[in-house]
Structure formats: structure tokens, C-alpha cells
Design an enzyme around this catalytic site. Sequence first.
Site, PDB file in Angstrom:
ATOM      1  CB  THR A  12       3.727   1.274  -0.215  1.00 47.98           C
ATOM      2  OG1 THR A  12       4.146   0.174  -1.026  1.00 47.98           O
ATOM      3  CG2 THR A  12       4.626   2.471  -0.471  1.00 47.98           C
ATOM      4  N   GLY A  13       1.682  -0.237   1.850  1.00 50.82           N
ATOM      5  CA  GLY A  13       0.895  -1.418   2.196  1.00 50.82           C
ATOM      6  C   GLY A  13       1.445  -2.079   3.444  1.00 50.82           C
ATOM      7  N   GLY A  14       1.849  -1.254   4.413  1.00 45.93           N
ATOM      8  CA  GLY A  14       2.502  -1.778   5.605  1.00 45.93           C
ATOM      9  C   GLY A  14       1.620  -1.888   6.824  1.00 45.93           C
ATOM     10  N   GLY A  17      -0.581  -7.781   7.072  1.00 48.17           N
ATOM     11  CA  GLY A  17       0.043  -8.855   6.316  1.00 48.17           C
ATOM     12  C   GLY A  17       1.547  -8.767   6.203  1.00 48.17           C
ATOM     13  N   GLY A  19       3.519  -6.605   4.665  1.00 46.50           N
ATOM     14  CA  GLY A  19       4.098  -5.290   4.917  1.00 46.50           C
ATOM     15  C   GLY A  19       4.235  -5.004   6.397  1.00 46.50           C
ATOM     16  CB  SER A 137       2.599 -12.414  -7.228  1.00 47.07           C
ATOM     17  OG  SER A 137       1.828 -13.605  -7.217  1.00 47.07           O
ATOM     18  CE1 TYR A 150      -1.820  -9.795  -7.302  1.00 43.93           C
ATOM     19  CE2 TYR A 150      -1.266 -12.044  -7.953  1.00 43.93           C
ATOM     20  CZ  TYR A 150      -1.108 -10.961  -7.092  1.00 43.93           C
ATOM     21  OH  TYR A 150      -0.233 -11.056  -6.039  1.00 43.93           O
TER      22      TYR A 150
END
Length: 254
Positions: A12-14, A17, A19, A137, A150
Site C-alpha cells: 500500500t502506498g507503493g 518513495g 513503497g 516512523s 503524526y
Amino acid sequence: MSTYAGKKAVITGGSMGMGLAIAKRLVEGSAEVLVTGRNERNLAQARTELGPGAHVVRSDTADAADIAALAATVGKTLGHVDHLFVNAGIAELAPVESTTEESYDRQFAVNTRGAFFTVQRLIPLLREGGSIVFTTSVADSTGSAGMAAYSGSKSALWSFAQVLATELVGRGIRVNAVSPGFIDTPTAGSTGLSAEERAAFHALGDAVTPMRRHGTSDEVARAALFLAVDATFTTGVKLPVDGGLGQHVAVPQA
């Protein structure tokens, strides 16, 4: 090179960046890959860069209907999943007193709620002996100014990963996380920054990171793939990829 031949992975989010870097290494290793993203330009570029070895799907992690549709697409396209990389995330930096409800909700919708229900939907498709790798993170434990919402969203994500490691160990599914610090990505880790703010944020990252530089997306990808594939006796672990930032390594003096 066929390092990952016969393996099937979802990122996901690939589409950009970190991903995308994971997806590139998997495709180069002959895995069948499905990546998600929201931005049509990034999706088109990912299709070009990844080639026929990847399925590129538009899917919004913050949208429950999209998550349900993604699960159906993964089942139809891949059949099963060996490795799931939960990488989609957003960061909107602001001190507590100026963080809006809308910004707070957006970050938790993607980083926490979306990740939670994406995994919930895809668990039935995970093959025994497979793996999940979350992208958390360094901010999930450092208390950095301007990152309250965040940091909270990523801390919750890490807690979820730990619980999931316990719940899935009986199926032989390992659950781990990579914890990036300052990484060179198209958004520099935060949305909504001006060019000047982005440059200042980059300079700050270099200054406070003990290794005195940003990491690369590929460095995060290699760590994520280590946890997903090679770390076969490791679960419930968070691997920092942050140049020593989260470990309070002393910064060398000039």
C-alpha cells in the site's frame, strides 16, 4: 535474478518513495506485485517503472469502500499474499495549538484506521508462513515538536503491529515494522510544505541525524525486505532505519 520467484506481494502506498522502492526490488526479483496509490500521475509513473510484473491499483487507504474493493481485487488478481507491506501514510506538521481537527482526522484516517482495516481485510488472503511489514516512523517514540498528530498515529500503528504479531504467530505469519527517520522521498516526509520550508526541513534532518545525511528509499526497502523474507525467526520487532536518530547516538561535532 529470481530471488522472489513465485512470491506475491501487496504494497500500500507503493506508487512512490519507499513503497515504490520495495516494489522495484520485488519485481526485479521476479515476484508478482500489486501496489496501491491515490495520485494518478504517480500511478502512471509507477506502471512505467515497474512494468508488466506489477499490478498498479488506485486505492485510497482512508476510504472504507476502497479498502473493501482492494481486498476483492487482490483476491481476484493474486489469489493469495505472501508478503504485505503496509506503507501508505501522510504527515502534516504543526504544533499542537495550531493542529486542526481536519488535519488530525486525515492523518489518523490514513496512518492508523486505514492501515488497520486494510490488514483486517487482507488477513484471510495471507498465506501461512507469510509476513506483514508496517512502515512506522522514528517519530512514533521521539516526541518531536510539531509532530503530535503524526506521532500519535504512528505510535498507534506500532501498537497494532505488536498485537497482530501475537495474534498471527500461530499461523506462522510474522509481523514486523521498519521505522524510518529522515528519508529522501518526493514529499520529504511531509505534505503541504513550500519549497523553502522543504529545504529547511531537509537541512534540519541532516543536522540532527548522527550519520549527517538523509537515508534513501532503497535503504528502507532493503530493511523492509529483510524483515519480510530473510528474518524468518523474527516477529514483533521494529527495525530503525534512521541513521542513529532514534537511538540517541551522539552527533559528531564539526
